[in-house]
Write a protein that holds these residues in place. Structure first.
Motif, PDB file in Angstrom:
ATOM      1  N   LYS A  85      29.812  94.177  24.630  1.00 48.80           N
ATOM      2  CA  LYS A  85      29.149  93.882  23.353  1.00 48.80           C
ATOM      3  C   LYS A  85      30.145  93.309  22.348  1.00 48.80           C
ATOM      4  CE  LYS A  85      27.142  98.016  23.000  1.00 48.80           C
ATOM      5  NZ  LYS A  85      26.281  99.100  22.431  1.00 48.80           N
ATOM      6  N   GLU A  86      31.348  93.841  22.339  1.00 47.40           N
ATOM      7  CA  GLU A  86      32.390  93.321  21.446  1.00 47.40           C
ATOM      8  C   GLU A  86      32.745  91.880  21.794  1.00 47.40           C
ATOM      9  OE1 GLU A  86      37.080  94.180  20.924  1.00 47.40           O
ATOM     10  OE2 GLU A  86      35.800  95.948  20.670  1.00 47.40           O
ATOM     11  N   ALA A  87      32.830  91.586  23.096  1.00 47.29           N
ATOM     12  CA  ALA A  87      33.154  90.226  23.533  1.00 47.29           C
ATOM     13  C   ALA A  87      32.044  89.252  23.180  1.00 47.29           C
ATOM     14  CB  ALA A  87      33.407  90.212  25.038  1.00 47.29           C
ATOM     15  N   VAL A  88      30.797  89.688  23.345  1.00 49.51           N
ATOM     16  CA  VAL A  88      29.654  88.834  22.988  1.00 49.51           C
ATOM     17  C   VAL A  88      29.634  88.573  21.494  1.00 49.51           C
ATOM     18  CG1 VAL A  88      27.128  88.710  22.881  1.00 49.51           C
ATOM     19  CG2 VAL A  88      28.249  89.533  24.958  1.00 49.51           C
ATOM     20  N   ASN A  89      29.870  89.605  20.693  1.00 46.46           N
ATOM     21  CA  ASN A  89      29.924  89.429  19.247  1.00 46.46           C
ATOM     22  C   ASN A  89      31.037  88.462  18.841  1.00 46.46           C
ATOM     23  OD1 ASN A  89      27.780  91.084  18.635  1.00 46.46           O
ATOM     24  ND2 ASN A  89      29.045  92.894  18.295  1.00 46.46           N
ATOM     25  N   ASP A  90      32.167  88.563  19.530  1.00 45.21           N
ATOM     26  CA  ASP A  90      33.279  87.661  19.252  1.00 45.21           C
ATOM     27  C   ASP A  90      32.880  86.219  19.527  1.00 45.21           C
ATOM     28  OD1 ASP A  90      35.991  86.942  18.655  1.00 45.21           O
ATOM     29  OD2 ASP A  90      36.402  86.829  20.810  1.00 45.21           O
ATOM     30  N   ALA A  91      32.167  85.988  20.621  1.00 46.62           N
ATOM     31  CA  ALA A  91      31.694  84.636  20.956  1.00 46.62           C
ATOM     32  C   ALA A  91      30.675  84.151  19.937  1.00 46.62           C
ATOM     33  CB  ALA A  91      31.096  84.632  22.356  1.00 46.62           C
ATOM     34  N   LEU A  92      29.790  85.025  19.493  1.00 43.17           N
ATOM     35  CA  LEU A  92      28.757  84.651  18.528  1.00 43.17           C
ATOM     36  C   LEU A  92      29.356  84.265  17.178  1.00 43.17           C
ATOM     37  CD1 LEU A  92      26.017  87.318  19.318  1.00 43.17           C
ATOM     38  CD2 LEU A  92      25.971  84.890  19.908  1.00 43.17           C
ATOM     39  N   LEU A  93      30.447  84.942  16.808  1.00 36.99           N
ATOM     40  CA  LEU A  93      31.111  84.583  15.560  1.00 36.99           C
ATOM     41  C   LEU A  93      31.638  83.158  15.598  1.00 36.99           C
ATOM     42  CD1 LEU A  93      33.091  87.842  14.683  1.00 36.99           C
ATOM     43  CD2 LEU A  93      31.012  86.984  13.614  1.00 36.99           C
ATOM     44  N   LYS A  94      32.094  82.744  16.787  1.00 41.13           N
ATOM     45  CA  LYS A  94      32.604  81.388  16.954  1.00 41.13           C
ATOM     46  C   LYS A  94      31.460  80.363  16.963  1.00 41.13           C
ATOM     47  CE  LYS A  94      36.469  83.124  19.725  1.00 41.13           C
ATOM     48  NZ  LYS A  94      37.068  83.213  21.070  1.00 41.13           N
ATOM     49  N   GLN A 109      17.555  89.556  26.275  1.00 41.01           N
ATOM     50  CA  GLN A 109      16.158  89.905  26.014  1.00 41.01           C
ATOM     51  C   GLN A 109      15.944  90.329  24.567  1.00 41.01           C
ATOM     52  OE1 GLN A 109      15.003  92.876  28.871  1.00 41.01           O
ATOM     53  NE2 GLN A 109      15.029  91.456  30.618  1.00 41.01           N
ATOM     54  N   ASN A 110      16.907  91.089  24.028  1.00 35.86           N
ATOM     55  CA  ASN A 110      16.781  91.581  22.652  1.00 35.86           C
ATOM     56  C   ASN A 110      17.368  90.619  21.628  1.00 35.86           C
ATOM     57  OD1 ASN A 110      15.858  94.678  22.710  1.00 35.86           O
ATOM     58  ND2 ASN A 110      17.141  94.314  24.491  1.00 35.86           N
ATOM     59  N   GLN A 111      18.125  89.601  22.128  1.00 35.34           N
ATOM     60  CA  GLN A 111      18.819  88.685  21.231  1.00 35.34           C
ATOM     61  C   GLN A 111      19.656  89.448  20.217  1.00 35.34           C
ATOM     62  OE1 GLN A 111      18.836  85.039  21.242  1.00 35.34           O
ATOM     63  NE2 GLN A 111      18.248  85.687  23.322  1.00 35.34           N
ATOM     64  N   SER A 112      20.295  90.507  20.706  1.00 34.15           N
ATOM     65  CA  SER A 112      21.111  91.354  19.843  1.00 34.15           C
ATOM     66  C   SER A 112      22.024  92.220  20.705  1.00 34.15           C
ATOM     67  CB  SER A 112      20.219  92.247  18.984  1.00 34.15           C
ATOM     68  OG  SER A 112      20.993  93.189  18.273  1.00 34.15           O
ATOM     69  N   THR A 113      23.192  92.540  20.138  1.00 33.55           N
ATOM     70  CA  THR A 113      24.096  93.475  20.811  1.00 33.55           C
ATOM     71  C   THR A 113      23.877  94.899  20.321  1.00 33.55           C
ATOM     72  OG1 THR A 113      25.795  93.020  19.146  1.00 33.55           O
ATOM     73  CG2 THR A 113      25.898  91.751  21.205  1.00 33.55           C
ATOM     74  N   ASN A 114      22.919  95.066  19.424  1.00 33.55           N
ATOM     75  CA  ASN A 114      22.609  96.389  18.893  1.00 33.55           C
ATOM     76  C   ASN A 114      21.670  97.120  19.854  1.00 33.55           C
ATOM     77  OD1 ASN A 114      22.528  98.581  17.156  1.00 33.55           O
ATOM     78  ND2 ASN A 114      20.872  97.713  15.902  1.00 33.55           N
ATOM     79  N   ILE A 115      22.210  97.414  21.033  1.00 31.39           N
ATOM     80  CA  ILE A 115      21.435  98.089  22.072  1.00 31.39           C
ATOM     81  C   ILE A 115      22.277  99.229  22.641  1.00 31.39           C
ATOM     82  CG2 ILE A 115      20.088  96.046  22.704  1.00 31.39           C
ATOM     83  CD1 ILE A 115      22.020  95.628  25.036  1.00 31.39           C
ATOM     84  N   ASP A 116      21.631 100.110  23.380  1.00 32.42           N
ATOM     85  CA  ASP A 116      22.350 101.225  23.995  1.00 32.42           C
ATOM     86  C   ASP A 116      23.229 100.731  25.139  1.00 32.42           C
ATOM     87  OD1 ASP A 116      21.131 103.058  22.314  1.00 32.42           O
ATOM     88  OD2 ASP A 116      19.464 103.404  23.704  1.00 32.42           O
TER      89      ASP A 116
END
Length: 246
Positions: free
Chosen positions: A233-242, A213-220
């Protein structure tokens, strides 16, 4: 809550061990230093000895609860499980002492105690070192992921596809699949995890949808399951980097 129970019962177990050891050392000090004439030491030792059996049983249960909420399963062979098993053997040794010849049970009891304390000490030291290393890695990775992710967000360039990411929550091993379409996160699915189910289920049902919904991992994160939240959130960020186009 998971971390609170883990650390809380670990400390309770440690305090119980200290008290149990104190019973023996007070008696030795009184005998060797004061020729068994110090009434205060004698009284303290006598009072504590009255709780020896209760404390031993309590130690087994607090150790088990700590193991259930620790980062390693009690069903695996590790220093924590070994020290817990030794505490049970110590209890059995005391329980069946009448079946030993004369007072030979105390000889085995002391050997087991030394072994138990040694394994427990190494376990505590190892956990402390591992915890410090994990915090350093988590902080470094978090900074790298956040920086790279923010840069990617500013350029707004993702390749369509499904990307796998890894993260560490309360335990290592969180894996997710992140689906990208038209430069947006359209789906996040959890492939595997080693977290405690009753905590992780709450995170799994809330956090991925909020990230989409926020299109971001910068959430609570989810209250009561902060580490599991950070792991996703770390896993999602890792996928986004790829997925990002460099």
């Amino acid at each position: 809550m998971e971390e609170f129970l883990n650390i809380g019962f670990a400390r309770i177990s440690t305090y119980i061990v200290v008290i149990l050891l104190l019973i023996y050392f007070l008696r030795v000090i009184n005998q060797k230093v004061f020729s068994n004439k110090n009434e205060m030491l004698k009284l303290t030792n006598w009072v504590l000895r009255g709780y020896h059996k209760t404390l031993g049983i309590t130690l087994i249960f607090t150790g088990l609860i700590h193991g259930v909420f620790s980062s390693e399963s009690v069903r695996t062979i590790n220093l924590g499980t070994i020290s817990w098993a030794l505490s049970i053997i110590l209890g059995l040794n005391f329980m069946f002492r009448k079946y030993f010849k004369k007072k030979s049970w105390i000889y085995y009891h002391r050997i087991l105690t030394v072994l138990f304390v040694a394994v427990l000490a190494v376990h505590i030291l190892t956990v402390k070192i591992q915890g410090e290393n994990k915090n350093i890695v988590r902080e470094n990775n978090s900074g790298a992921y956040t920086s790279d992710y923010n840069n990617t967000q500013s350029t707004g360039k993702y390749k369509d596809g499904v990307y796998e990411g890894d993260g560490n929550g309360y335990r290592p091993g969180i894996k997710v699949n992140v689906t990208i379409k038209d430069n947006k996160i359209t789906d996040i699915s959890i492939i595997s995890n080693n977290e405690t189910p009753r905590f992780f289920n709450r995170v799994e049902s809330i956090l991925p949808e909020e990230i989409i919904q926020n299109q971001s991992t910068n959430i609570d994160g989810v209250s009561g399951a902060t580490r599991s939240s950070n792991g996703i959130k770390e896993a999602v960020n890792d996928a986004l980097l790829k997925a990002c186009i460099k």
